[in-house]
Design a protein around this motif. Sequence first.
Motif, PDB file in Angstrom:
ATOM      1  N   SER A 299      -1.851  16.394  16.821  1.00 54.43           N
ATOM      2  CA  SER A 299      -1.290  17.743  16.732  1.00 54.43           C
ATOM      3  C   SER A 299      -0.069  17.688  15.822  1.00 54.43           C
ATOM      4  O   SER A 299       0.727  16.750  15.879  1.00 54.43           O
ATOM      5  N   THR A 300       0.089  18.711  14.988  1.00 51.21           N
ATOM      6  CA  THR A 300       1.264  18.789  14.112  1.00 51.21           C
ATOM      7  C   THR A 300       2.272  19.818  14.626  1.00 51.21           C
ATOM      8  O   THR A 300       3.187  20.194  13.917  1.00 51.21           O
ATOM      9  N   TYR A 301       2.099  20.249  15.880  1.00 55.94           N
ATOM     10  CA  TYR A 301       2.941  21.309  16.439  1.00 55.94           C
ATOM     11  C   TYR A 301       4.431  20.969  16.367  1.00 55.94           C
ATOM     12  O   TYR A 301       5.251  21.822  16.031  1.00 55.94           O
ATOM     13  N   SER A 302       4.810  19.736  16.668  1.00 55.25           N
ATOM     14  CA  SER A 302       6.239  19.376  16.676  1.00 55.25           C
ATOM     15  C   SER A 302       6.864  19.508  15.291  1.00 55.25           C
ATOM     16  O   SER A 302       8.060  19.705  15.163  1.00 55.25           O
ATOM     17  N   ASP A 303       6.053  19.455  14.250  1.00 53.11           N
ATOM     18  CA  ASP A 303       6.557  19.580  12.883  1.00 53.11           C
ATOM     19  C   ASP A 303       6.388  20.998  12.329  1.00 53.11           C
ATOM     20  O   ASP A 303       7.265  21.509  11.642  1.00 53.11           O
ATOM     21  N   THR A 304       5.270  21.629  12.636  1.00 59.87           N
ATOM     22  CA  THR A 304       4.944  22.919  12.013  1.00 59.87           C
ATOM     23  C   THR A 304       5.052  24.113  12.956  1.00 59.87           C
ATOM     24  O   THR A 304       5.045  25.252  12.497  1.00 59.87           O
ATOM     25  N   ALA A 305       5.111  23.871  14.270  1.00 57.34           N
ATOM     26  CA  ALA A 305       5.107  24.921  15.298  1.00 57.34           C
ATOM     27  C   ALA A 305       3.833  25.764  15.245  1.00 57.34           C
ATOM     28  O   ALA A 305       3.791  26.881  15.748  1.00 57.34           O
ATOM     29  N   GLU A 306       2.787  25.222  14.624  1.00 54.55           N
ATOM     30  CA  GLU A 306       1.497  25.908  14.574  1.00 54.55           C
ATOM     31  C   GLU A 306       0.632  25.468  15.740  1.00 54.55           C
ATOM     32  O   GLU A 306       0.503  24.277  16.006  1.00 54.55           O
TER      33      GLU A 306
ATOM     34  N   ILE B 133       0.846  -1.194   0.000  1.00 55.68           N
ATOM     35  CA  ILE B 133       0.000   0.000   0.000  1.00 55.68           C
ATOM     36  C   ILE B 133       0.881   1.244   0.000  1.00 55.68           C
ATOM     37  O   ILE B 133       1.783   1.370   0.835  1.00 55.68           O
ATOM     38  N   SER B 134       0.605   2.138  -0.934  1.00 54.87           N
ATOM     39  CA  SER B 134       1.309   3.423  -0.940  1.00 54.87           C
ATOM     40  C   SER B 134       0.277   4.524  -0.708  1.00 54.87           C
ATOM     41  O   SER B 134      -0.876   4.418  -1.131  1.00 54.87           O
ATOM     42  N   PHE B 135       0.694   5.568  -0.017  1.00 58.07           N
ATOM     43  CA  PHE B 135      -0.186   6.657   0.390  1.00 58.07           C
ATOM     44  C   PHE B 135       0.274   7.959  -0.257  1.00 58.07           C
ATOM     45  O   PHE B 135       1.464   8.263  -0.270  1.00 58.07           O
ATOM     46  N   THR B 136      -0.679   8.740  -0.770  1.00 61.61           N
ATOM     47  CA  THR B 136      -0.379  10.042  -1.349  1.00 61.61           C
ATOM     48  C   THR B 136      -1.393  11.051  -0.824  1.00 61.61           C
ATOM     49  O   THR B 136      -2.585  10.930  -1.135  1.00 61.61           O
ATOM     50  N   PRO B 137      -0.953  12.024  -0.012  1.00 58.42           N
ATOM     51  CA  PRO B 137      -1.890  13.056   0.443  1.00 58.42           C
ATOM     52  C   PRO B 137      -2.487  13.777  -0.754  1.00 58.42           C
ATOM     53  O   PRO B 137      -1.816  13.994  -1.756  1.00 58.42           O
ATOM     54  N   ALA B 138      -3.761  14.134  -0.650  1.00 56.27           N
ATOM     55  CA  ALA B 138      -4.472  14.744  -1.775  1.00 56.27           C
ATOM     56  C   ALA B 138      -4.953  16.144  -1.422  1.00 56.27           C
ATOM     57  O   ALA B 138      -5.166  16.459  -0.263  1.00 56.27           O
ATOM     58  N   GLY B 139      -5.118  16.956  -2.442  1.00 62.09           N
ATOM     59  CA  GLY B 139      -5.707  18.277  -2.260  1.00 62.09           C
ATOM     60  C   GLY B 139      -4.689  19.363  -2.013  1.00 62.09           C
ATOM     61  O   GLY B 139      -3.494  19.211  -2.248  1.00 62.09           O
ATOM     62  N   ASN B 140      -5.158  20.471  -1.484  1.00 65.92           N
ATOM     63  CA  ASN B 140      -4.351  21.652  -1.216  1.00 65.92           C
ATOM     64  C   ASN B 140      -3.740  21.523   0.179  1.00 65.92           C
ATOM     65  O   ASN B 140      -4.368  21.854   1.174  1.00 65.92           O
ATOM     66  N   ILE B 141      -2.526  21.006   0.243  1.00 62.52           N
ATOM     67  CA  ILE B 141      -1.909  20.703   1.535  1.00 62.52           C
ATOM     68  C   ILE B 141      -0.541  21.358   1.672  1.00 62.52           C
ATOM     69  O   ILE B 141       0.126  21.624   0.685  1.00 62.52           O
ATOM     70  N   PRO B 142      -0.100  21.568   2.920  1.00 63.59           N
ATOM     71  CA  PRO B 142       1.284  21.990   3.136  1.00 63.59           C
ATOM     72  C   PRO B 142       2.193  20.765   2.987  1.00 63.59           C
ATOM     73  O   PRO B 142       1.720  19.673   2.727  1.00 63.59           O
ATOM     74  N   ARG B 143       3.467  20.928   3.184  1.00 69.88           N
ATOM     75  CA  ARG B 143       4.383  19.776   3.097  1.00 69.88           C
ATOM     76  C   ARG B 143       4.013  18.727   4.135  1.00 69.88           C
ATOM     77  O   ARG B 143       3.324  19.006   5.103  1.00 69.88           O
ATOM     78  N   ASN B 144       4.497  17.525   3.933  1.00 64.35           N
ATOM     79  CA  ASN B 144       4.156  16.430   4.843  1.00 64.35           C
ATOM     80  C   ASN B 144       5.417  15.672   5.243  1.00 64.35           C
ATOM     81  O   ASN B 144       6.247  15.372   4.403  1.00 64.35           O
TER      82      ASN B 144
ATOM     83  N   PRO C 192      -1.780  15.783   6.391  1.00 64.35           N
ATOM     84  CA  PRO C 192      -2.034  17.165   6.781  1.00 64.35           C
ATOM     85  C   PRO C 192      -3.449  17.602   6.429  1.00 64.35           C
ATOM     86  O   PRO C 192      -4.055  17.088   5.487  1.00 64.35           O
ATOM     87  N   ASN C 193      -3.970  18.534   7.206  1.00 65.60           N
ATOM     88  CA  ASN C 193      -5.279  19.104   6.917  1.00 65.60           C
ATOM     89  C   ASN C 193      -5.151  19.986   5.679  1.00 65.60           C
ATOM     90  O   ASN C 193      -4.086  20.547   5.394  1.00 65.60           O
ATOM     91  N   GLN C 194      -6.257  20.123   4.940  1.00 60.80           N
ATOM     92  CA  GLN C 194      -6.295  21.010   3.788  1.00 60.80           C
ATOM     93  C   GLN C 194      -6.050  22.446   4.235  1.00 60.80           C
ATOM     94  O   GLN C 194      -6.304  22.796   5.382  1.00 60.80           O
ATOM     95  N   LEU C 195      -5.574  23.269   3.334  1.00 61.21           N
ATOM     96  CA  LEU C 195      -5.398  24.686   3.609  1.00 61.21           C
ATOM     97  C   LEU C 195      -6.660  25.437   3.219  1.00 61.21           C
ATOM     98  O   LEU C 195      -7.346  25.059   2.280  1.00 61.21           O
ATOM     99  N   GLY C 196      -6.973  26.501   3.949  1.00 66.19           N
ATOM    100  CA  GLY C 196      -8.134  27.328   3.632  1.00 66.19           C
ATOM    101  C   GLY C 196      -8.565  28.131   4.838  1.00 66.19           C
ATOM    102  O   GLY C 196      -8.224  27.802   5.978  1.00 66.19           O
ATOM    103  N   ASP C 197      -9.320  29.194   4.584  1.00 63.74           N
ATOM    104  CA  ASP C 197      -9.764  30.086   5.655  1.00 63.74           C
ATOM    105  C   ASP C 197     -10.647  29.382   6.679  1.00 63.74           C
ATOM    106  O   ASP C 197     -10.640  29.729   7.851  1.00 63.74           O
ATOM    107  N   ASP C 198     -11.429  28.378   6.235  1.00 67.56           N
ATOM    108  CA  ASP C 198     -12.355  27.699   7.140  1.00 67.56           C
ATOM    109  C   ASP C 198     -11.773  26.403   7.725  1.00 67.56           C
ATOM    110  O   ASP C 198     -12.453  25.676   8.431  1.00 67.56           O
TER     111      ASP C 198
ATOM    112  N   GLY D 230      -3.606  17.142  12.077  1.00 68.81           N
ATOM    113  CA  GLY D 230      -3.599  16.231  10.935  1.00 68.81           C
ATOM    114  C   GLY D 230      -4.161  14.901  11.405  1.00 68.81           C
ATOM    115  O   GLY D 230      -4.647  14.790  12.534  1.00 68.81           O
ATOM    116  N   VAL D 231      -4.079  13.903  10.556  1.00 70.21           N
ATOM    117  CA  VAL D 231      -4.579  12.577  10.902  1.00 70.21           C
ATOM    118  C   VAL D 231      -3.456  11.557  10.697  1.00 70.21           C
ATOM    119  O   VAL D 231      -2.858  11.502   9.623  1.00 70.21           O
ATOM    120  N   SER D 232      -3.177  10.797  11.742  1.00 69.27           N
ATOM    121  CA  SER D 232      -2.207   9.703  11.638  1.00 69.27           C
ATOM    122  C   SER D 232      -2.957   8.388  11.451  1.00 69.27           C
ATOM    123  O   SER D 232      -4.073   8.225  11.948  1.00 69.27           O
TER     124      SER D 232
END
Length: 192
Positions: A167-174, A88-99, A105-111, A117-119
Motif C-alpha cells: 500500500s502507498t497510503y502512508s506516502d500518497t494518502a490514496e 545496481i541502480s533502479f529507475t522507475p519507468a513509464g507514466n508514474i507519479p513521484r516516488n 509506483p503503479n502506472q497512471l491511467g483510467d484502468d 506499488g511494488v517494493s
Amino acid sequence: MQRMIKKIMCGLVLCSASTGSMAYITDEIKLEVKVNLLRPVCVLKSITDNGKVDFGDFYALDVVTGGVSEKDITFDFKECNNLSNLRISFTPAGNIPRNTGDYIPNQLGDDKARGIGVSLFRNKAGNSWELIPLNKDLVVSTSELTGGTTSNSGTDYQWKMRAKVVSTYSDTAELITPGKLDAQVSMMITYE
C-alpha cells in the motif's frame, strides 16, 4: 618614377614567386596500437520469467493484511571473473507519479489500480529479507550471491530478490482502488 615602378614590379614578382614556391614537408609515421581485449567481468544470462512478475488477482484487503503472495526473482550470472561486487541502480519507468524510493509506483491511467506499488527486497544472511531503497545504488557483494560454481570460463552465481505488492497510503494518502497493477523499473547492473 621609373625607379619606383621597378621597385613595385620587383616586389610583386618576389611576392608572387614566394607564394608559388611553398614547400611542404611530409613524414610518414606508422602507428601501431595493441589492445588485449578481455572478456566481460560477468554476464547476466537469465532472470526468472524474463523479469516479469505476475501477482495474479487479489483484493485490496489482501494488500493491507499482507495476503498477496510475494514473488522471488532469480538472476543467473555466468562466466564471472574477478567479480567482487554488483552495483545496481533502479529507475522507475513509464507514466508514474513521484516516488519516495521505497516502492515502484503503479502506472497512471483510467484502468490502473491506485494506492499500491511494488517494493523489492534483498536476501540478507539466510532467509532474512531487507527492503531495497530504490533511490540509491544497491551494492551486492559476492558473499550475498549463491552458487559459486567454477569452470574454465569463470564462476556462475545466482542472486535473489523478492517483490511484494504494498500500500502507498502512508506516502500518497490514496485509498486502494481496483484496477491493473503495472509497475515497471529499469535496472542497471555494473560489475565491479
